[in-house]
Design a protein around this motif. Structure first.
Motif, PDB file in Angstrom:
ATOM      1  N   ARG A  68       0.840  -1.196   0.000  1.00  0.00           N
ATOM      2  CA  ARG A  68       0.000   0.000   0.000  1.00  0.00           C
ATOM      3  C   ARG A  68       0.871   1.240   0.000  1.00  0.00           C
ATOM      4  NH1 ARG A  68      -3.394  -1.587   5.212  1.00  0.00           N
ATOM      5  NH2 ARG A  68      -1.989  -3.370   5.307  1.00  0.00           N
ATOM      6  N   ARG A  69       0.713   2.052  -1.021  1.00  0.00           N
ATOM      7  CA  ARG A  69       1.499   3.273  -1.166  1.00  0.00           C
ATOM      8  C   ARG A  69       2.990   2.964  -1.130  1.00  0.00           C
ATOM      9  NH1 ARG A  69      -2.517   4.158   2.212  1.00  0.00           N
ATOM     10  NH2 ARG A  69      -1.243   4.402   4.099  1.00  0.00           N
ATOM     11  N   VAL A  70       3.384   2.108  -2.075  1.00  0.00           N
ATOM     12  CA  VAL A  70       4.775   1.695  -2.235  1.00  0.00           C
ATOM     13  C   VAL A  70       5.301   2.271  -3.544  1.00  0.00           C
ATOM     14  CG1 VAL A  70       6.315  -0.283  -2.557  1.00  0.00           C
ATOM     15  CG2 VAL A  70       4.456  -0.415  -0.879  1.00  0.00           C
ATOM     16  N   THR A  71       6.508   2.842  -3.511  1.00  0.00           N
ATOM     17  CA  THR A  71       7.095   3.400  -4.723  1.00  0.00           C
ATOM     18  C   THR A  71       8.533   2.922  -4.875  1.00  0.00           C
ATOM     19  OG1 THR A  71       7.857   5.412  -3.597  1.00  0.00           O
ATOM     20  CG2 THR A  71       5.675   5.486  -4.608  1.00  0.00           C
ATOM     21  N   VAL A  72       8.920   2.734  -6.137  1.00  0.00           N
ATOM     22  CA  VAL A  72      10.305   2.418  -6.485  1.00  0.00           C
ATOM     23  C   VAL A  72      10.807   3.543  -7.372  1.00  0.00           C
ATOM     24  CG1 VAL A  72      11.866   0.778  -7.560  1.00  0.00           C
ATOM     25  CG2 VAL A  72       9.836  -0.061  -6.355  1.00  0.00           C
ATOM     26  N   ARG A 112      -0.597  -8.105  -3.507  1.00  0.00           N
ATOM     27  CA  ARG A 112      -1.803  -7.271  -3.566  1.00  0.00           C
ATOM     28  C   ARG A 112      -1.356  -5.821  -3.559  1.00  0.00           C
ATOM     29  NH1 ARG A 112      -1.927 -11.124  -0.244  1.00  0.00           N
ATOM     30  NH2 ARG A 112      -1.575  -9.861   1.634  1.00  0.00           N
ATOM     31  N   CYS A 113      -1.694  -5.093  -4.616  1.00  0.00           N
ATOM     32  CA  CYS A 113      -1.172  -3.744  -4.822  1.00  0.00           C
ATOM     33  C   CYS A 113      -2.271  -2.694  -4.728  1.00  0.00           C
ATOM     34  CB  CYS A 113      -0.511  -3.638  -6.201  1.00  0.00           C
ATOM     35  SG  CYS A 113       0.928  -4.707  -6.421  1.00  0.00           S
ATOM     36  N   ARG A 114      -2.027  -1.694  -3.909  1.00  0.00           N
ATOM     37  CA  ARG A 114      -2.887  -0.517  -3.831  1.00  0.00           C
ATOM     38  C   ARG A 114      -2.002   0.717  -3.791  1.00  0.00           C
ATOM     39  NH1 ARG A 114      -6.258  -2.629   1.220  1.00  0.00           N
ATOM     40  NH2 ARG A 114      -4.436  -4.009   1.301  1.00  0.00           N
ATOM     41  N   SER A 115      -2.151   1.579  -4.784  1.00  0.00           N
ATOM     42  CA  SER A 115      -1.320   2.787  -4.888  1.00  0.00           C
ATOM     43  C   SER A 115       0.162   2.414  -4.897  1.00  0.00           C
ATOM     44  CB  SER A 115      -1.618   3.766  -3.744  1.00  0.00           C
ATOM     45  OG  SER A 115      -2.956   4.199  -3.781  1.00  0.00           O
ATOM     46  N   VAL A 116       0.508   1.498  -5.781  1.00  0.00           N
ATOM     47  CA  VAL A 116       1.890   1.047  -5.944  1.00  0.00           C
ATOM     48  C   VAL A 116       2.427   1.602  -7.259  1.00  0.00           C
ATOM     49  CG1 VAL A 116       3.391  -0.957  -6.267  1.00  0.00           C
ATOM     50  CG2 VAL A 116       1.548  -1.022  -4.564  1.00  0.00           C
ATOM     51  N   ASP A 117       3.547   2.302  -7.217  1.00  0.00           N
ATOM     52  CA  ASP A 117       4.139   2.923  -8.397  1.00  0.00           C
ATOM     53  C   ASP A 117       5.486   2.267  -8.683  1.00  0.00           C
ATOM     54  OD1 ASP A 117       5.201   4.508 -10.378  1.00  0.00           O
ATOM     55  OD2 ASP A 117       4.685   6.408  -9.426  1.00  0.00           O
ATOM     56  N   THR A 160       0.421 -11.404 -12.657  1.00  0.00           N
ATOM     57  CA  THR A 160      -0.898 -11.084 -12.093  1.00  0.00           C
ATOM     58  C   THR A 160      -0.786 -10.390 -10.739  1.00  0.00           C
ATOM     59  OG1 THR A 160      -1.045 -13.297 -11.121  1.00  0.00           O
ATOM     60  CG2 THR A 160      -2.034 -12.973 -13.298  1.00  0.00           C
ATOM     61  N   GLY A 161       0.363 -10.502 -10.080  1.00  0.00           N
ATOM     62  CA  GLY A 161       0.551  -9.819  -8.808  1.00  0.00           C
ATOM     63  C   GLY A 161       0.657  -8.315  -8.952  1.00  0.00           C
ATOM     64  N   LEU A 162       0.770  -7.829 -10.189  1.00  0.00           N
ATOM     65  CA  LEU A 162       0.868  -6.393 -10.415  1.00  0.00           C
ATOM     66  C   LEU A 162      -0.495  -5.738 -10.586  1.00  0.00           C
ATOM     67  CD1 LEU A 162       3.923  -6.132 -12.837  1.00  0.00           C
ATOM     68  CD2 LEU A 162       3.872  -6.038 -10.337  1.00  0.00           C
ATOM     69  N   ARG A 163      -1.563  -6.501 -10.475  1.00  0.00           N
ATOM     70  CA  ARG A 163      -2.893  -5.912 -10.604  1.00  0.00           C
ATOM     71  C   ARG A 163      -3.054  -4.770  -9.594  1.00  0.00           C
ATOM     72  NH1 ARG A 163      -7.397  -8.252 -12.683  1.00  0.00           N
ATOM     73  NH2 ARG A 163      -6.404 -10.302 -12.553  1.00  0.00           N
ATOM     74  N   GLY A 164      -3.411  -3.586 -10.100  1.00  0.00           N
ATOM     75  CA  GLY A 164      -3.571  -2.417  -9.244  1.00  0.00           C
ATOM     76  C   GLY A 164      -2.350  -1.528  -9.174  1.00  0.00           C
ATOM     77  N   ALA A 165      -1.211  -1.981  -9.742  1.00  0.00           N
ATOM     78  CA  ALA A 165       0.013  -1.177  -9.727  1.00  0.00           C
ATOM     79  C   ALA A 165       0.058  -0.257 -10.942  1.00  0.00           C
ATOM     80  CB  ALA A 165       1.241  -2.080  -9.709  1.00  0.00           C
ATOM     81  N   THR A 166       0.871   0.778 -10.847  1.00  0.00           N
ATOM     82  CA  THR A 166       1.134   1.670 -11.974  1.00  0.00           C
ATOM     83  C   THR A 166       2.499   1.320 -12.545  1.00  0.00           C
ATOM     84  OG1 THR A 166      -0.138   3.474 -10.984  1.00  0.00           O
ATOM     85  CG2 THR A 166       1.433   4.067 -12.695  1.00  0.00           C
TER      86      THR A 166
END
Length: 211
Positions: free
Chosen positions: A146-150, A164-169, A182-188
């Motif tokens: 949740r709210r993870v950025t690289v 599980r990705c929420r607000s992941v950039d 498929t683990g990137l569902r919800g990521a940008t």
């Protein structure tokens, strides 16, 4: 945030010896240039700094770190799995394996870290930043993000199966080899990443690409 910014509001830290991490609570201590070993599992590090320390043989499984920084430390394997980190910074340093599976991290920043393998499988990451890190493998399998950025740096292989990705950039992560699309569902992700991972996406969706 870097280590200096993290610790700036605190009173001066007291110098600690190599045995002050052996369980219990370390509060307001600075461990500098030490070889730290032993089992500090379930210990609490509150408003502490580990600076230029060798951490081989130090076990921090299930430990709680709060407002604590690791600056230019090193270890063949850093054992911090199942721990709880709140307002923590790892800056610089070289690690063979950074083993943090099952951890709970909130407001944690890794900056300029070099590691062959970072294991965050099944971890819960909230407001976590990876900045200019060089990671051979980053394993986020089954993690709750949740709210993870690289930002910047380089990742060789990204394992995302079951994440599980929420607000992941991930737009700043370059183009690592990807396991578990498929683990990137919800990521940008970036357009370049989309193009680079097109084959894996097509395979996951059962799409046959004609040549």
């Amino acid at each position: 945030m870097d280590v200096a910014e993290l610790l700036a509001p605190l009173p001066p830290l007291a110098d600690a010896g190599p045995h002050d991490l052996a369980g219990g609570t370390a509060d307001g201590l600075r461990f500098a240039g030490l070889e730290l070993t032993g089992d500090a599992g379930a210990a609490q590090l509150l408003e502490c700094l580990l600076e230029d320390c060798a951490l081989d043989g130090l076990g921090l499984a299930r430990a709680r770190l709060s407002t604590t920084g690791l600056l230019r430390c090193r270890a063949t394997e850093l054992l911090v799995h199942d721990g709880t980190w709140l307002d923590a910074v790892v800056e610089g340093g070289r690690y063979g394996a950074f083993t943090a599976h099952g951890a709970s991290w909130t407001r944690v920043t890794l900056t300029g870290v070099r590691a062959d393998y970072v294991n965050l499988r099944g971890a819960t990451l909230v407001e976590v930043q990876l900045v200019d890190c060089a990671l051979g493998e980053l394993d986020l399998g089954g993690a709750d993000l949740r709210r993870v950025t690289v930002t910047g740096g380089e990742i060789g292989t990204l394992h995302a199966s079951g994440a599980r990705c929420r607000s992941v950039d991930l737009t700043g992560a370059g183009l690592p080899d990807l396991d578990g699309v498929t683990g990137l569902r919800g990521a940008t992700i970036s357009a370049a990443q989309l193009a680079g991972w097109a084959g894996a996406l097509a395979a996951e969706l059962g799409i046959r690409v004609a040549r």
